[in-house]
Design a protein around this motif. Structure first.
Motif: not given
Length: 230
Positions: A144-150
């Protein structure tokens, strides 16, 4: 919102004469085990007994791992329990989870593995098909979404095996944030980022399709993702 008024307290999402749907807290057992720690089934029976003349019936339709939070469905009579259990066997009862992982999962995928559980250690591992006691496990996911390394993943189960999501994602290199058993994180008190967020099934009495959705908690690391807190 209605709660069980137990220790720990459990939020009730929906209740009628046939169903009890709760928001299971992370860290609470689904069913009593050798530890004697608090469990959902006992706590909810305690809640129901306050308005019953005798010991209430409550059936555990499915389980969530101890570290997992979110929607959990219980049956308040045997007829409802039978109907819901049949829906699970027929794979018409749909369960969706949100989870936060490390690694680099693709935008979407389907994972099929064979899993074997060691009952002595309570550890599940991926094994070769055909191995004794190996059971097929299938799930699909979408990023659904990516944020930095997560990564925030939506996961849909096609089978219901112990520790399935945790083991399959970790095996593919996408361990769940805060999963000390199957991931790479060292224990530091954080709550595992795996939550049951949607249930879709036919009501055991009316046969009408009903859907329940639950938002992720307003805490790290869920707050790192915009879609989780629209």
């Amino acid at each position: 919102m209605l709660q069980t008024q137990t220790q720990p307290n459990i939020t009730i999402i929906y209740e009628d004469d046939h169903l009890l749907i709760i928001d299971k807290p992370a860290g609470v057992l689904s069913q009593e085990d050798h530890t004697g720690d608090a469990d959902v089934l006992s706590l909810c029976k305690q809640y129901l007994s306050r308005s019953a003349n005798n010991t209430p019936y409550l059936g555990l339709v499915h389980r969530l791992d101890r570290p997992v939070s979110g929607l959990m469905l219980l049956a308040k009579n045997r007829s409802a329990a039978d109907s819901l259990s049949q829906q699970i066997r027929d794979r018409t009862l749909q369960k969706t989870y949100w989870t936060i992982t490390s690694g680099s999962p693709p935008q979407n995928g389907v994972l099929t593995h064979h899993l074997s559980k060691d009952r002595d250690t309570n550890i599940v591992e991926v094994v070769q098909a055909g191995q004794r006691k190996a059971k097929e496990a299938i799930l699909s996911f979408a990023k659904l979404e990516q944020n930095d390394e997560l990564n925030l993943l939506s996961v849909h189960l096609q089978t219901g095996r112990p520790h399935q999501i945790r083991v399959q994602l970790a095996h593919e290199g996408y361990p769940i944030w805060g999963d000390y058993k199957y991931g790479k994180d060292q224990p530091d008190g954080r709550k595992m980022a795996l939550r049951a967020v949607e249930l879709v099934f036919n009501h055991p009495k009316t046969n009408q399709e009903i859907r329940f959705e639950l938002a992720p908690p307003s805490q790290h690391p869920w707050t790192q993702f915009a879609i989780a807190h629209k």
